[in-house]
Scaffold this motif. Structure first.
Motif, short mmCIF file in Angstrom:
data_model
loop_
_atom_site.label_atom_id
_atom_site.label_comp_id
_atom_site.label_asym_id
_atom_site.label_seq_id
_atom_site.Cartn_x
_atom_site.Cartn_y
_atom_site.Cartn_z
N ARG A 12 0.84 -1.20 0.00
CA ARG A 12 0.00 0.00 0.00
C ARG A 12 0.87 1.25 0.00
O ARG A 12 2.06 1.18 0.29
N ASP A 18 -6.22 5.72 0.93
CA ASP A 18 -6.93 4.62 0.29
C ASP A 18 -7.64 5.13 -0.95
O ASP A 18 -8.67 5.79 -0.85
N SER A 25 -8.08 -4.99 -1.21
CA SER A 25 -6.69 -4.81 -0.79
C SER A 25 -6.56 -3.87 0.40
O SER A 25 -5.50 -3.80 1.02
N THR A 26 -7.60 -3.13 0.74
CA THR A 26 -7.59 -2.28 1.93
C THR A 26 -8.01 -3.08 3.15
O THR A 26 -7.57 -2.82 4.26
N ASN A 101 -2.95 0.11 -4.98
CA ASN A 101 -2.24 -0.93 -4.25
C ASN A 101 -1.71 -1.99 -5.22
O ASN A 101 -2.21 -2.14 -6.33
#
Length: 134
Positions: A12, A18, A25-26, A101
């Protein structure tokens, strides 16, 4: 039934921003590669030599997709979903885009698969397309 899988680490932004708008992916530090596809994503192939896992126990499933644009093959990671009658599919009912990401395979078998599909060397990091655009 089970699926051969590999674990991918998520990279990340150092700032913590974000841009995936709450994408897969978060929510997870690791994603589970369950297959690969080319083109439309309708037909998903197993990843060779992966660790066998029961489909219902797979967390954060993703598919490696290889497409061609401007005479060059490109790899990306997309969220996947399990359908008992069709198997693994890319979630094609949604428009996905890169959220900033990246996924890094910790296994040389995945890197070799990516290079084979791209038909060229690859550095290992693959863009995760988990930003949902509705």
């Amino acid at each position: 039934m089970s699926t051969p899988t590999y674990t991918l680490d998520v990279l990340r932004l150092a700032t913590g921003d974000d841009y995936s708008r709450g994408g897969l992916s978060t929510q997870h530090d690791r994603l589970t590669l369950v297959g690969w596809t080319t083109g439309s994503g309708r037909f998903v192939c197993d990843v060779p030599g992966g660790i066998e896992r029961a489909e219902e126990k797979i967390a954060a499933p993703v598919i490696l997709s290889v497409t061609e644009a401007f005479r060059r093959r490109r790899a990306a990671i997309f969220p996947a979903e399990w359908n008992p009658t069709r198997g693994w599919t890319a979630n094609t009912g949604v428009w996905w885009m890169a959220g900033g990401n990246f996924a890094v395979p910790g296994n040389g078998n995945v890197r070799r698969l990516i290079e084979e599909l791209l038909e060229r060397p690859h550095d290992g990091a693959v863009s995760i397309h988990d930003r949902r655009e509705d």
